[in-house]
Write a protein that holds these residues in place. Structure first.
Motif, PDB file in Angstrom:
ATOM      1  N   ALA A 165      59.226  13.889  76.521  1.00 15.96           N
ATOM      2  CA  ALA A 165      58.208  14.514  75.681  1.00 15.96           C
ATOM      3  C   ALA A 165      57.002  14.916  76.536  1.00 15.96           C
ATOM      4  O   ALA A 165      56.412  15.992  76.334  1.00 15.96           O
ATOM      5  CB  ALA A 165      57.783  13.563  74.565  1.00 15.96           C
ATOM      6  N   GLN A 166      56.642  14.063  77.495  1.00 17.16           N
ATOM      7  CA  GLN A 166      55.531  14.393  78.398  1.00 17.16           C
ATOM      8  C   GLN A 166      55.907  15.528  79.344  1.00 17.16           C
ATOM      9  O   GLN A 166      55.078  16.378  79.668  1.00 17.16           O
ATOM     10  CB  GLN A 166      55.120  13.144  79.183  1.00 17.16           C
ATOM     11  N   LEU A 167      57.171  15.539  79.785  1.00 15.62           N
ATOM     12  CA  LEU A 167      57.636  16.655  80.616  1.00 15.62           C
ATOM     13  C   LEU A 167      57.631  17.961  79.823  1.00 15.62           C
ATOM     14  O   LEU A 167      57.304  19.029  80.356  1.00 15.62           O
ATOM     15  CB  LEU A 167      59.039  16.367  81.155  1.00 15.62           C
ATOM     16  N   ASP A 168      57.979  17.879  78.544  1.00 16.61           N
ATOM     17  CA  ASP A 168      57.951  19.070  77.697  1.00 16.61           C
ATOM     18  C   ASP A 168      56.534  19.601  77.532  1.00 16.61           C
ATOM     19  O   ASP A 168      56.324  20.817  77.405  1.00 16.61           O
ATOM     20  CB  ASP A 168      58.553  18.758  76.322  1.00 16.61           C
ATOM     21  N   ASP A 169      55.540  18.702  77.532  1.00 13.17           N
ATOM     22  CA  ASP A 169      54.142  19.137  77.464  1.00 13.17           C
ATOM     23  C   ASP A 169      53.804  20.004  78.673  1.00 13.17           C
ATOM     24  O   ASP A 169      53.124  21.027  78.545  1.00 13.17           O
ATOM     25  CB  ASP A 169      53.204  17.928  77.421  1.00 13.17           C
ATOM     26  N   ILE A 170      54.269  19.581  79.850  1.00 17.56           N
ATOM     27  CA  ILE A 170      54.048  20.380  81.056  1.00 17.56           C
ATOM     28  C   ILE A 170      54.736  21.731  80.919  1.00 17.56           C
ATOM     29  O   ILE A 170      54.170  22.783  81.225  1.00 17.56           O
ATOM     30  CB  ILE A 170      54.575  19.639  82.302  1.00 17.56           C
ATOM     31  N   SER A 171      55.971  21.696  80.435  1.00 18.33           N
ATOM     32  CA  SER A 171      56.743  22.935  80.293  1.00 18.33           C
ATOM     33  C   SER A 171      56.045  23.931  79.380  1.00 18.33           C
ATOM     34  O   SER A 171      56.015  25.140  79.662  1.00 18.33           O
ATOM     35  CB  SER A 171      58.136  22.595  79.749  1.00 18.33           C
ATOM     36  N   ARG A 172      55.461  23.440  78.288  1.00 19.19           N
ATOM     37  CA  ARG A 172      54.768  24.345  77.371  1.00 19.19           C
ATOM     38  C   ARG A 172      53.540  24.977  78.011  1.00 19.19           C
ATOM     39  O   ARG A 172      53.182  26.121  77.705  1.00 19.19           O
ATOM     40  CB  ARG A 172      54.380  23.588  76.096  1.00 19.19           C
ATOM     41  N   MET A 173      52.881  24.246  78.914  1.00 19.32           N
ATOM     42  CA  MET A 173      51.700  24.795  79.582  1.00 19.32           C
ATOM     43  C   MET A 173      52.053  25.982  80.472  1.00 19.32           C
ATOM     44  O   MET A 173      51.239  26.885  80.659  1.00 19.32           O
ATOM     45  CB  MET A 173      51.030  23.711  80.428  1.00 19.32           C
ATOM     46  N   VAL A 174      53.256  25.983  81.036  1.00 19.23           N
ATOM     47  CA  VAL A 174      53.610  27.018  82.014  1.00 19.23           C
ATOM     48  C   VAL A 174      54.642  28.004  81.475  1.00 19.23           C
ATOM     49  O   VAL A 174      55.093  28.882  82.208  1.00 19.23           O
ATOM     50  CB  VAL A 174      54.138  26.380  83.314  1.00 19.23           C
ATOM     51  N   GLU A 175      55.000  27.891  80.186  1.00 16.27           N
ATOM     52  CA  GLU A 175      56.117  28.689  79.679  1.00 16.27           C
ATOM     53  C   GLU A 175      55.844  30.190  79.690  1.00 16.27           C
ATOM     54  O   GLU A 175      56.787  30.995  79.740  1.00 16.27           O
ATOM     55  CB  GLU A 175      56.504  28.229  78.266  1.00 16.27           C
ATOM     56  N   VAL A 176      54.577  30.593  79.646  1.00 16.67           N
ATOM     57  CA  VAL A 176      54.279  32.033  79.666  1.00 16.67           C
ATOM     58  C   VAL A 176      54.141  32.557  81.091  1.00 16.67           C
ATOM     59  O   VAL A 176      53.990  33.765  81.297  1.00 16.67           O
ATOM     60  CB  VAL A 176      52.992  32.343  78.864  1.00 16.67           C
ATOM     61  N   GLU A 177      54.176  31.657  82.079  1.00 18.92           N
ATOM     62  CA  GLU A 177      54.060  32.072  83.476  1.00 18.92           C
ATOM     63  C   GLU A 177      55.437  32.462  84.025  1.00 18.92           C
ATOM     64  O   GLU A 177      56.456  31.882  83.647  1.00 18.92           O
ATOM     65  CB  GLU A 177      53.499  30.913  84.324  1.00 18.92           C
ATOM     66  N   ALA A 178      55.454  33.439  84.898  1.00 14.20           N
ATOM     67  CA  ALA A 178      56.719  33.834  85.531  1.00 14.20           C
ATOM     68  C   ALA A 178      57.188  32.715  86.456  1.00 14.20           C
ATOM     69  O   ALA A 178      56.397  32.233  87.282  1.00 14.20           O
ATOM     70  CB  ALA A 178      56.538  35.122  86.323  1.00 14.20           C
ATOM     71  N   PRO A 179      58.443  32.264  86.334  1.00 15.56           N
ATOM     72  CA  PRO A 179      58.919  31.178  87.202  1.00 15.56           C
ATOM     73  C   PRO A 179      59.096  31.655  88.638  1.00 15.56           C
ATOM     74  O   PRO A 179      59.555  32.767  88.892  1.00 15.56           O
ATOM     75  CB  PRO A 179      60.271  30.790  86.581  1.00 15.56           C
ATOM     76  N   TRP A 180      58.710  30.809  89.572  1.00 15.21           N
ATOM     77  CA  TRP A 180      58.879  31.113  90.982  1.00 15.21           C
ATOM     78  C   TRP A 180      60.279  30.704  91.441  1.00 15.21           C
ATOM     79  O   TRP A 180      60.754  29.613  91.116  1.00 15.21           O
ATOM     80  CB  TRP A 180      57.864  30.338  91.818  1.00 15.21           C
ATOM     81  N   ASN A 181      60.938  31.590  92.199  1.00 17.47           N
ATOM     82  CA  ASN A 181      62.211  31.230  92.829  1.00 17.47           C
ATOM     83  C   ASN A 181      61.927  30.187  93.907  1.00 17.47           C
ATOM     84  O   ASN A 181      61.249  30.480  94.896  1.00 17.47           O
ATOM     85  CB  ASN A 181      62.887  32.449  93.452  1.00 17.47           C
TER      86      ASN A 181
END
Length: 313
Positions: A165-181
Motif C-alpha cells: 500500500a505504501q509502495l502504491d502511494d509512491i506509484s501514484r505520485m509518479v504515475e503521470v510522469e514518463a517512465p525512464w528506461n
C-alpha cells in the motif's frame, strides 16, 4: 525440496489476505506449510536466511527463535545462536538443542535440507519474494509457521499488504510522469542484473522506471544486452560508473552520455521489510526528483549520509 516448495502455500487459508469485512473463522491448527504439518506453535526455531530473519523480527516472533545462519547480516539477531550456514548447517547443534523447526529460503542446498531432515527436524523452505503476490505469500507462510493458519497467516498477509500500500502511494505520485528506461546493476563486477523475475524489478516499475531487463529471467542479462537496450538511466553499486565508462562497447548509450548513472547500495533490498520501502523512495527520487522532493519522503526513508552516497553528480 522442489516438491516442498511447490506445496508451500497449498494448505494455507486463502481468505486470510482478503480485504473484506467477513470474519475468518479458520482454526490456527493444524496447518501445513511447505509439506510440514504443525499441530502447535514451534518454540525453538533456527532460520538460515537473513531476509527471513528480518521479517520474523518485524512480525514480533523473535521469542520463538533459537538460532540463525552464521553469516546473518541482520544486526538485531546477533543474540541468536550461530548454527552454521545454508550450505553447511551445524546439524549436531540443532539436534543437541532440540530445535523443532528450521526455516530457510530457496538458496539452501538440497543436501543441507536432507541432512537436517535425516535427524527428524522439519524444514520449511520459503522462497524469496519476486513481486507483490509472492511477497504476500512469503509473509503469510512465515506467520503460519509461528502462530498458525489464521492468527499468524493473516498477520503476515496484513503486513505485506501494508508495505505494498505504501509502495502504491509512491506509484501514484509518479504515475503521470514518463517512465525512464532503466537498467539496475546489482553487483560491482557487472555480472548481476535485476531481471524481470526479481522484487527489485517490481519496485523499480512502481517507482516510475521501465526495466530494460524485464523480459529476462534468473539474472540472464549481460553487458552486451545492456549495450543493445540503450538505457536512459543506470542505477548501480558505488564504483560501477567508472567500470562502465572503461568499456568501449558502451560508448554512446544515453545513460553514460547524459551522466545519468546513479550510485546506490543495492543491499538495502535484502531487508524485505523497511528496506524495500527505503529502496523504492531512493529509486523514485533518482528517477523523478521534481515530484519526489524531500518534503514528501517519510522521515527515516533516506537519511543524509544515504543521500550523499546515492545522488552523485
Amino acid at each position: 525440496m522442489l516438491a516442498a516448495v511447490m506445496m508451500l502455500f497449498a494448505m494455507l487459508p486463502l481468505a486470510g489476505c482478503d480485504e473484506g469485512d467477513e470474519v475468518d473463522n479458520t482454526p490456527d491448527y493444524p496447518v501445513e506449510v511447505g509439506g510440514v504439518k504443525f499441530n502447535g506453535a514451534p518454540s525453538k526455531v533456527v532460520c538460515y536466511s537473513s531476509t527471513l530473519i528480518g521479517i520474523i523480527y518485524a512480525m514480533g516472533y523473535q521469542d520463538q527463535m533459537f538460532g540463525r545462519t552464521a553469516n546473518c547480516d541482520y544486526n538485531e539477531a546477533e543474540e541468536l545462536k550461530a548454527c552454521g550456514t545454508p550450505d553447511n548447517p551445524s546439524v549436531d547443534l540443532l539436534v543437541g538443542n532440540k530445535v523443532d523447526l528450521v526455516i530457510a529460503d530457496n538458496t539452501m542446498s538440497k543436501k543441507s535440507v536432507e541432512d537436517i531432515q535425516a535427524k527428524e527436524i522439519p524444514v520449511v523452505i520459503i522462497p524469496r519474494a519476486t513481486g507483490r503476490a509472492s511477497m504476500v505469500e512469503m509473509y503469510g507462510a512465515l506467520g503460519a509457521c509461528f502462530k498458525g493458519g489464521n492468527t499468524g497467516y493473516n498477520k503476515g498477509c496484513g503486513i505485506a499488504n501494508d508495505i505494498f500500500a505504501q509502495l502504491d502511494d509512491i506509484s501514484r505520485m509518479v504515475e503521470v510522469e514518463a517512465p525512464w528506461n532503466t537498467c539496475v546493476i546489482l553487483s560491482s563486477d557487472l555480472n548481476e542484473f535485476a531481471t524481470g523475475d526479481t522484487l527489485i524489478s517490481a519496485i523499480l516499475e512502481l517507482a516510475g522506471g521501465f526495466n530494460v531487463a524485464r523480459d529476462s529471467m534468473t539474472g540472464e542479462y549481460s553487458i552486451s544486452d545492456l549495450m543493445r537496450s540503450d538505457p536512459d538511466v543506470i542505477i548501480a553499486p558505488p564504483g560501477v560508473e567508472q567500470r562502465l565508462r572503461a568499456k568501449s562497447s558502451l560508448v554512446g548509450i544515453p545513460a553514460l552520455d547524459n551522466f545519468r548513472v546513479y550510485s546506490m547500495d543495492m543491499t538495502v533490498f535484502n531487508d524485505q521489510y523497511q528496506g524495500v520501502l527505503k529502496g523504492a523512495w531512493r529509486m523514485a527520487k533518482i528517477l523523478h526528483p521534481d515530484v519526489i522532493t524531500d518534503d514528501v519522503i517519510p522521515e527515516g526513508m533516506i537519511d543524509q549520509q544515504e543521500e550523499e552516497d546515492v545522488f552523485l553528480d
